[in-house]
Design a protein around this motif. Structure first.
Motif, PDB file in Angstrom:
ATOM      1  N   ASN A 209      -0.079   5.359  15.235  1.00  0.00           N
ATOM      2  CA  ASN A 209      -0.315   5.172  13.805  1.00  0.00           C
ATOM      3  C   ASN A 209       0.387   3.913  13.293  1.00  0.00           C
ATOM      4  N   SER A 210       1.633   3.720  13.728  1.00  0.00           N
ATOM      5  CA  SER A 210       2.387   2.543  13.301  1.00  0.00           C
ATOM      6  C   SER A 210       1.837   1.262  13.902  1.00  0.00           C
ATOM      7  N   ARG A 211       1.372   1.343  15.127  1.00  0.00           N
ATOM      8  CA  ARG A 211       0.879   0.144  15.801  1.00  0.00           C
ATOM      9  C   ARG A 211      -0.506  -0.278  15.314  1.00  0.00           C
TER      10      ARG A 211
ATOM     11  N   VAL B 209      -2.095  -4.535  10.691  1.00  0.00           N
ATOM     12  CA  VAL B 209      -2.079  -5.992  10.638  1.00  0.00           C
ATOM     13  C   VAL B 209      -1.559  -6.400   9.268  1.00  0.00           C
ATOM     14  N   PHE B 210      -1.079  -7.641   9.183  1.00  0.00           N
ATOM     15  CA  PHE B 210      -0.764  -8.243   7.886  1.00  0.00           C
ATOM     16  C   PHE B 210      -2.018  -8.938   7.368  1.00  0.00           C
ATOM     17  N   LYS B 211      -2.257  -8.809   6.069  1.00  0.00           N
ATOM     18  CA  LYS B 211      -3.335  -9.524   5.400  1.00  0.00           C
ATOM     19  C   LYS B 211      -2.791 -10.142   4.121  1.00  0.00           C
ATOM     20  N   GLU B 212      -3.324 -11.315   3.771  1.00  0.00           N
ATOM     21  CA  GLU B 212      -2.909 -11.991   2.543  1.00  0.00           C
ATOM     22  C   GLU B 212      -4.002 -11.865   1.492  1.00  0.00           C
TER      23      GLU B 212
ATOM     24  N   PHE C 217       0.109  -7.855   2.520  1.00  0.00           N
ATOM     25  CA  PHE C 217      -0.049  -6.401   2.624  1.00  0.00           C
ATOM     26  C   PHE C 217      -0.135  -5.981   4.091  1.00  0.00           C
ATOM     27  N   THR C 218       0.340  -4.778   4.380  1.00  0.00           N
ATOM     28  CA  THR C 218       0.033  -4.164   5.662  1.00  0.00           C
ATOM     29  C   THR C 218      -1.266  -3.382   5.482  1.00  0.00           C
ATOM     30  N   GLU C 219      -2.151  -3.530   6.448  1.00  0.00           N
ATOM     31  CA  GLU C 219      -3.433  -2.839   6.384  1.00  0.00           C
ATOM     32  C   GLU C 219      -3.770  -2.271   7.759  1.00  0.00           C
ATOM     33  N   PRO C 220      -4.619  -1.237   7.811  1.00  0.00           N
ATOM     34  CA  PRO C 220      -5.012  -0.705   9.119  1.00  0.00           C
ATOM     35  C   PRO C 220      -5.814  -1.735   9.901  1.00  0.00           C
TER      36      PRO C 220
ATOM     37  N   ILE D  59       1.293   1.693   4.952  1.00  0.00           N
ATOM     38  CA  ILE D  59       0.395   0.802   4.228  1.00  0.00           C
ATOM     39  C   ILE D  59       1.014   0.490   2.868  1.00  0.00           C
ATOM     40  N   TYR D  60       1.293  -0.784   2.607  1.00  0.00           N
ATOM     41  CA  TYR D  60       1.986  -1.156   1.371  1.00  0.00           C
ATOM     42  C   TYR D  60       1.932  -2.663   1.167  1.00  0.00           C
ATOM     43  N   ALA D  61       2.299  -3.092  -0.027  1.00  0.00           N
ATOM     44  CA  ALA D  61       2.494  -4.515  -0.298  1.00  0.00           C
ATOM     45  C   ALA D  61       3.884  -4.884   0.182  1.00  0.00           C
ATOM     46  N   ALA D  62       3.971  -5.827   1.123  1.00  0.00           N
ATOM     47  CA  ALA D  62       5.266  -6.213   1.681  1.00  0.00           C
ATOM     48  C   ALA D  62       5.903  -7.359   0.907  1.00  0.00           C
ATOM     49  N   ILE D  63       5.075  -8.259   0.373  1.00  0.00           N
ATOM     50  CA  ILE D  63       5.593  -9.440  -0.326  1.00  0.00           C
ATOM     51  C   ILE D  63       4.802  -9.654  -1.616  1.00  0.00           C
TER      52      ILE D  63
END
Length: 239
Positions: free
Chosen positions: A46-48, A51-54, A60-63, A76-80
């Motif tokens: 699940n953790s692996r 991907v990061f998306k801008e 954001f982290t996205e599946p 799944i969250y906004a990282a920056i």
């Protein structure tokens, strides 16, 4: 013992299979740019599966494969995110908590009083956060860790670190000391690391030092203090 030693970040990571998620903030050696970096690792499928998306300058982290998502709540969250002259970097949805707090006139640390470590017993993963505040051609930065006061998770310890920006110096905070069961939480102050002038040098050094089996994604941003322009690098193991 030299308590003011500035480490190459690879020295702190290589050979350690699981430092978890990590944040680096600091200033390049020439004093011209602010560095912000965030990486994620994972042991479970699940953790692996991320991907990061801008999107509009936010990360954001996205599946990677939405059909395989088991529980999105902690992965799944906004990282920056940015607010006015501030750049927020965190390892969870407390990014939004800090952002909303700033909108309401709260400080970085005050906003985080509403949150605590993650509810993932027995690991009780700490929430790590950072914020750069730009102004007058320079910046300061803060880092925070919210972690369990005991093995049962009965209370939360809160630590905030505030730094002036110094040439060539950054601070590195990560969620775990190393792998384990339960996984031991990060201890002590954020670690002192070197911030080179070259974004590719720093990005490659950090990415290559992370454990090959457990690393997932890395994002690095260098912000020019004179122009405000940002140079970015993003690596996703799942392409």
């Amino acid at each position: 013992m030299n308590i003011y030693k500035i480490n190459n970040i690879a020295e702190l990571i290589e050979g350690n299979s699981y430092v978890g998620r990590g944040i680096v903030l600091g200033k390049t050696e020439d004093g011209k740019k602010a560095c912000s970096a965030y990486f994620i690792m994972g042991r479970s499928a699940n953790s692996r599966n991320r991907v990061f998306k801008e999107h509009n300058g936010e990360i954001f982290t996205e599946p990677f494969d939405a059909s395989k998502v088991e529980d999105p709540s902690l992965i799944i969250y906004a990282a920056i995110r940015s607010f006015e002259n501030k750049l927020i970097v965190t390892n969870g949805n407390q990014t939004d908590t800090i952002y909303d707090g700033l909108v309401a006139g709260k400080s970085f640390s005050d906003a985080l009083t509403a949150r605590e470590f993650e509810p993932d017993a027995p690991n009780l993963t700490p929430r790590i956060s950072g914020m750069i505040t730009f102004g007058d051609g320079d910046f300061t930065y803060e880092m925070s860790i919210l972690k369990s006061a005991d093995a049962e998770g009965t209370a939360c310890n809160r630590y905030t670190f505030s730094y002036p920006s110094l040439k060539g110096l950054g601070h590195f905070i990560h969620t775990y000391v190393c792998d384990g069961n339960p996984i031991p939480t990060f201890q002590g102050e954020p670690e002192r690391v070197a911030i080179p002038n070259d974004i590719d040098e720093f990005t490659n050094t950090l990415w290559n030092a992370l454990d090959e089996n457990n690393k997932i994604s890395l994002y690095v941003r260098y912000t020019d203090l004179e122009s405000g322009n940002a140079e970015e690098r993003m690596i996703n193991k799942n392409n």
